[in-house]
Design a protein around this motif. Structure first.
Motif, PDB file in Angstrom:
ATOM      1  N   UNK A  27      19.398  24.839 -33.420  1.00 29.96           N
ATOM      2  CA  UNK A  27      17.945  24.933 -33.297  1.00 29.96           C
ATOM      3  C   UNK A  27      17.429  23.943 -32.246  1.00 29.96           C
ATOM      4  N   UNK A  28      18.030  22.752 -32.214  1.00 28.00           N
ATOM      5  CA  UNK A  28      17.621  21.765 -31.220  1.00 28.00           C
ATOM      6  C   UNK A  28      17.787  22.328 -29.808  1.00 28.00           C
ATOM      7  N   UNK A  29      18.962  22.892 -29.508  1.00 30.33           N
ATOM      8  CA  UNK A  29      19.215  23.416 -28.162  1.00 30.33           C
ATOM      9  C   UNK A  29      18.438  24.692 -27.892  1.00 30.33           C
ATOM     10  N   UNK A  30      18.207  25.524 -28.919  1.00 29.24           N
ATOM     11  CA  UNK A  30      17.485  26.784 -28.728  1.00 29.24           C
ATOM     12  C   UNK A  30      16.002  26.571 -28.462  1.00 29.24           C
ATOM     13  N   UNK A  31      15.385  25.638 -29.197  1.00 30.63           N
ATOM     14  CA  UNK A  31      13.931  25.551 -29.191  1.00 30.63           C
ATOM     15  C   UNK A  31      13.407  24.149 -28.848  1.00 30.63           C
ATOM     16  N   UNK A  32      13.861  23.154 -29.576  1.00 33.41           N
ATOM     17  CA  UNK A  32      13.229  21.838 -29.508  1.00 33.41           C
ATOM     18  C   UNK A  32      13.403  21.161 -28.153  1.00 33.41           C
ATOM     19  N   UNK A  33      14.618  21.115 -27.639  1.00 30.17           N
ATOM     20  CA  UNK A  33      14.878  20.427 -26.374  1.00 30.17           C
ATOM     21  C   UNK A  33      14.082  21.058 -25.232  1.00 30.17           C
ATOM     22  N   UNK A  34      14.188  22.345 -25.086  1.00 24.23           N
ATOM     23  CA  UNK A  34      13.511  23.005 -23.962  1.00 24.23           C
ATOM     24  C   UNK A  34      11.996  22.906 -24.094  1.00 24.23           C
TER      25      UNK A  34
END
Length: 142
Positions: free
Chosen positions: A78-85
């Motif tokens: 979820x971090x790489x899919x949504x939060x980081x970007x």
């Protein structure tokens, strides 16, 4: 090619962080000093490096095996899919708005203030994203 882009993206983050810190320090210590060509260049180089970092990040986002929308319950995915970007795009928008407001301002004090405020908020978001990643990314524990 993917590995080279990951390394470039990883190294460029330090350039962006250093430039944003220099721009913030210059703007906060300026007081009533004139807005010099050196100030303008540091602010512009910060903007350009942040946008290059964004382009590299977007390329990596669409190439990355870490981006998998079928596993949104996994905090790392979820971090790489949504939060980081999301956090990084917001930070780069703030850098862009700050630079634009600085260019449009007439007085030197207003130019420095625009950079100081917007770049500082962007830096806080970037740091929040970095420390969120540290908590959720197993690579940080190595």
């Amino acid at each position: 090619m993917y590995t080279g882009l990951v390394h470039t993206h990883s190294l460029l983050r330090y350039v962006v962080l250093i430039l944003i810190l220099v721009a913030i320090v210059q703007s906060l210590t300026a007081g009533s000093k004139p807005y010099t060509e050196g100030n303008r260049k540091i602010n512009l180089f910060t903007l350009i490096s942040a946008h290059i970092q964004l382009v590299l990040g977007l390329v990596l986002y669409f190439m990355s095996p870490s981006v998998d929308f079928s596993q949104m319950s996994n905090p790392v995915t979820r971090y790489w899919n949504v939060e980081h970007i999301s956090m990084m795009i917001i930070a780069i928008v703030l850098i862009t708005v700050g630079h634009s407001k600085s260019k449009k301002a007439v007085e030197a004090k207003a130019k420095h203030k625009a950079i100081g405020v917007f770049y500082s908020i962007a830096l806080l978001i970037i740091l929040a994203a970095i420390f969120t990643m540290k908590d959720r990314n197993p690579w940080w524990n190595m």
